[in-house]
Enzyme design. Structure first.
Site, short mmCIF file in Angstrom:
data_model
loop_
_atom_site.label_atom_id
_atom_site.label_comp_id
_atom_site.label_asym_id
_atom_site.label_seq_id
_atom_site.Cartn_x
_atom_site.Cartn_y
_atom_site.Cartn_z
N ASP A 115 0.82 -1.31 0.02
CA ASP A 115 -0.09 -0.13 -0.05
C ASP A 115 0.76 1.32 -0.08
OD1 ASP A 115 -1.78 2.12 0.71
OD2 ASP A 115 -3.26 0.48 1.27
N GLN A 123 -14.68 2.36 1.78
CA GLN A 123 -13.87 1.81 0.54
C GLN A 123 -13.49 3.03 -0.42
OE1 GLN A 123 -15.92 -0.98 -1.92
NE2 GLN A 123 -14.26 -1.54 -2.92
N HIS A 163 -10.61 -5.92 -2.46
CA HIS A 163 -8.99 -6.16 -1.96
C HIS A 163 -9.09 -6.33 -0.23
CE1 HIS A 163 -9.83 -1.58 -1.90
NE2 HIS A 163 -9.22 -1.73 -0.90
N PHE A 164 -8.12 -7.08 0.24
CA PHE A 164 -7.81 -7.21 1.41
C PHE A 164 -6.56 -6.47 2.01
CE2 PHE A 164 -10.95 -10.63 0.65
CZ PHE A 164 -11.66 -10.68 1.83
N HIS A 165 -6.90 -5.87 3.00
CA HIS A 165 -5.74 -5.09 3.64
C HIS A 165 -5.06 -6.07 4.75
CE1 HIS A 165 -6.74 -1.19 2.61
NE2 HIS A 165 -7.84 -1.47 2.50
P1 5GP Z 1 -9.92 1.08 0.50
O1 5GP Z 1 -9.92 2.30 1.03
O2 5GP Z 1 -10.46 0.89 -0.98
O3 5GP Z 1 -10.14 -0.21 1.51
O4 5GP Z 1 -8.48 0.85 0.16
C1 5GP Z 1 -7.61 1.28 -0.77
C2 5GP Z 1 -6.11 1.30 -0.47
O5 5GP Z 1 -5.43 1.60 -1.66
C3 5GP Z 1 -5.84 2.40 0.56
O6 5GP Z 1 -5.16 1.90 1.80
C4 5GP Z 1 -5.04 3.36 -0.23
O7 5GP Z 1 -3.80 3.74 0.57
C5 5GP Z 1 -4.37 2.28 -1.24
N1 5GP Z 1 -4.02 3.08 -2.54
C6 5GP Z 1 -4.57 4.15 -2.97
N2 5GP Z 1 -3.85 4.51 -4.08
C7 5GP Z 1 -2.95 3.68 -4.33
C8 5GP Z 1 -1.85 3.54 -5.40
O8 5GP Z 1 -1.80 4.12 -6.37
N3 5GP Z 1 -1.11 2.35 -5.17
C9 5GP Z 1 -1.11 1.57 -4.02
N4 5GP Z 1 -0.01 0.89 -4.02
N5 5GP Z 1 -1.78 1.72 -3.18
C10 5GP Z 1 -2.96 2.75 -3.30
#
Ligand code: 5GP
Length: 148
Positions: free
Chosen positions: A37, A101, A107-109
């Protein structure tokens, strides 16, 4: 974004999968990709995604693909634990804008946790240095169990 909307083929993770934008890969196979991330909530924050599915969230993911992504998440978490020795870790998965989100490709973190290190806010963490992410990814990848 609601829970029910068409998949956007230009979301950030689709662009990463196509190679349109760079990412720091931990590992991949034909089904899944694990990558760092870029706004890590803690040191070693990894994301795991399916490569072929266009599911936006948990409601949409095909059960067989979900099994692949969860198995990949466990494999990656085991390697994170061996490489970085966190005291705990969180597996996070957000659904819909109201659910936190921000990227609409399921996706999983994996967020490693240490008792004395506060976790940075979701969506509020600073961008990490690519060289630092590469070094973490190499350390994690070195601890991966062989694929069965
Ligand atoms: P969500 O909020 O959808 O659960 O998580 C999306 C994740 O993607 C966030 O933790 C954010 O930091 C990460 N993220 C956003 N843009 C990018 C990117 O361009 N590259 C990577 N590797 N991670 C990203």
């Amino acid at each position: 974004m609601t829970l029910h909307a068409p998949y956007d083929p230009d979301n950030i993770f689709a662009k990463i999968l196509r190679g349109d934008i760079p990412s720091v890969k931990v590992w991949e196979d034909e089904h899944v990709l694990a990558f760092m991330d870029v706004f890590p909530q803690s040191e070693g924050h990894v994301l795991v995604i399916a490569k072929q599915s266009t599911a936006r969230n948990l409601l949409e993911i095909e059960p067989d693909v979900l099994a692949q992504v969860i198995a990949a998440t466990q494999r990656t978490a085991r390697a994170v634990e061996k490489a970085l020795k966190p005291e705990g870790f969180q597996i996070l998965q957000f659904n819909g804008e109201a659910g936190g989100q921000t990227v609409f490709h399921l996706h999983f973190h994996i967020v490693p946790r240490w008792a004395d290190r506060p976790m940075k806010g979701h969506g509020h963490a600073p961008m990490a240095d690519t060289a630092v992410l590469r070094s973490l990814a190499e350390r994690i990848a070195a601890e991966l169990e062989p694929l069965k």
